[in-house]
Design a protein around this motif. Structure first.
Motif, short mmCIF file in Angstrom:
data_model
loop_
_atom_site.label_atom_id
_atom_site.label_comp_id
_atom_site.label_asym_id
_atom_site.label_seq_id
_atom_site.Cartn_x
_atom_site.Cartn_y
_atom_site.Cartn_z
N ILE A 127 0.83 -1.21 0.00
CA ILE A 127 0.00 0.00 0.00
C ILE A 127 0.87 1.26 0.00
CG2 ILE A 127 -1.81 1.28 1.22
CD1 ILE A 127 -2.61 -1.38 2.55
N SER A 128 1.73 1.37 1.00
CA SER A 128 2.52 2.60 1.16
C SER A 128 4.00 2.42 0.86
CB SER A 128 2.38 3.12 2.59
OG SER A 128 3.01 2.23 3.51
N GLY A 129 4.46 1.19 0.75
CA GLY A 129 5.88 0.93 0.63
C GLY A 129 6.52 0.68 1.98
N ALA A 130 5.80 0.92 3.06
CA ALA A 130 6.28 0.68 4.43
C ALA A 130 7.66 1.28 4.66
CB ALA A 130 6.29 -0.83 4.73
N HIS A 131 7.78 2.59 4.46
CA HIS A 131 9.04 3.27 4.75
C HIS A 131 9.33 3.24 6.25
CE1 HIS A 131 9.15 5.88 0.84
NE2 HIS A 131 8.87 4.61 0.60
N LEU A 132 8.40 3.75 7.05
CA LEU A 132 8.48 3.73 8.51
C LEU A 132 9.61 4.58 9.07
CD1 LEU A 132 8.16 -0.16 8.97
CD2 LEU A 132 6.32 1.50 8.61
N ASN A 133 10.32 5.28 8.19
CA ASN A 133 11.56 5.93 8.58
C ASN A 133 11.82 7.15 7.69
OD1 ASN A 133 14.29 6.61 9.05
ND2 ASN A 133 14.91 4.48 9.25
N PRO A 134 11.84 8.35 8.24
CA PRO A 134 12.09 9.54 7.41
C PRO A 134 13.42 9.48 6.68
CG PRO A 134 11.29 10.18 9.58
CD PRO A 134 11.57 8.71 9.65
N SER A 135 14.43 8.86 7.27
CA SER A 135 15.73 8.76 6.60
C SER A 135 15.63 7.94 5.32
CB SER A 135 16.76 8.12 7.54
OG SER A 135 16.98 8.93 8.67
N LEU A 136 14.86 6.86 5.37
CA LEU A 136 14.66 6.04 4.17
C LEU A 136 13.90 6.83 3.12
CD1 LEU A 136 13.52 2.33 4.14
CD2 LEU A 136 12.56 3.96 2.53
N THR A 137 12.85 7.53 3.53
CA THR A 137 12.05 8.32 2.59
C THR A 137 12.91 9.36 1.89
OG1 THR A 137 10.09 8.02 3.98
CG2 THR A 137 10.02 9.80 2.37
N ILE A 138 13.75 10.06 2.64
CA ILE A 138 14.61 11.10 2.06
C ILE A 138 15.64 10.48 1.13
CG2 ILE A 138 16.40 12.80 2.62
CD1 ILE A 138 14.78 13.39 5.20
N ALA A 139 16.26 9.37 1.54
CA ALA A 139 17.27 8.73 0.71
C ALA A 139 16.68 8.23 -0.61
CB ALA A 139 17.91 7.57 1.47
#
Length: 301
Positions: A127-139
């Protein structure tokens, strides 16, 4: 947009778990450095330069991503719930450890966080990609695996979920909330280095299973959860093994303890950029592989 030999648009594989999901589409070629283009032949594009290369390929767009096939509201809802579950589980284990005289132990703390990541990836990744982590989203946004336009909303969902989960824990386990706060037991430099390195490890693995068609994407949840567990076993007693700004931020707000908070915001973000960038640099090119590409289950929703 790239085209196959038959003249039809190519499609990259749908995003991970399901982070690390979607149906198998083995007949389609995959451009592992682009966003998910399944059933979306038209892109929204902001022209920048006709000749500017990006990671070895020629692009004419600064942003080159399609309208998502899942509404942003649903993505944010899944990201909120997933992050809430992760922070609740990963923070509850050390709180229980404190309350019941080391009943969980370091292995229990590591397993709690790793298992939480694994089950969330497998349940909400499609559904969302399950980032769960702003660092992952930014990278991922920096390396063009995720649209920058959605980054602020994702980070807002992650931060709010972390704070909500932390106050829920405070209500349940008061007055033992301090056990769930990640604070360094080593020097500032050592804590920064540890958080940078373990986040580097995490994003190197995430980028492999999420963006490379030769990686075993179907096992992304297990691979990422195991990496989280391994990192906590290594760094848990020293830096807390956060790897995630919201893992530290929410409990810090709930407990009112902001000691060395900047380490847990800056170091994971830099480590994530370095880890994702390193795998992108060393990965095999399409012309170096003879095997047909696998479907990629990625965090790139």
């Amino acid at each position: 947009m790239p085209e196959s030999e038959a003249g039809t648009p190519t499609a990259s594989a749908p995003a991970t778990p399901g982070t690390p999901g979607g149906p198998l589409i083995s007949s389609l070629r995959v451009d592992s450095l682009s966003y998910d283009r399944k059933s979306m032949p038209r892109c929204k594009c902001l022209p920048v330069s006709v000749t500017a290369p990006s990671w070895g390929q020629s692009h004419t767009c600064f942003t080159d991503f399609p309208a998502p096939d899942v509404s942003l509201t649903r993505k944010l809802g899944a990201e909120f719930v997933g992050t809430f579950i992760l922070i609740f589980a990963a923070t509850a284990a050390p709180i229980v450890n404190q309350k019941y005289n080391n009943a969980e132990t370091l292995i229990g703390n590591a397993a709690s966080a790793g298992l939480a990541v694994m089950v969330i990836i497998l349940s909400t990744g499609h559904i969302s990609g399950a980032h769960l982590n702003p660092s992952l989203t930014i990278a991922f946004a920096a390396l063009r695996h995720f649209p920058w336009a959605q980054v602020p909303a994702y980070i807002a969902a992650q931060v709010s979920a972390s704070i909500c989960a932390s106050f829920a824990l405070k209500g349940v386990f008061h007055p033992f909330m301090s056990g769930g706060v990640t604070v360094p037991s080593v020097s500032t430099g050592q804590a920064f280095a540890l958080e940078f390195l373990i986040t580097f490890n995490l994003l190197f693995v995430v980028t492999a299973v999420a963006t490379d068609t030769r990686a075993v994407g179907e096992l992304a949840g297990i691979a990422v959860g195991a990496t989280v567990m391994l990192n906590i076993l290594i760094a848990g007693p020293s830096s807390g093994g956060s790897m995630n700004p919201v893992r530290t931020l929410g409990p810090a707000v709930a407990a009112g303890n902001y000691k060395s908070l900047w380490i847990y915001i800056l170091a994971p973000t830099l480590g994530a950029l370095a880890g994702a960038g390193t795998y992108t640099a060393v990965k095999l090119r399409e012309d170096e592989v003879t095997d047909p590409p696998r479907q990629v289950r990625s965090f790139r929703r």
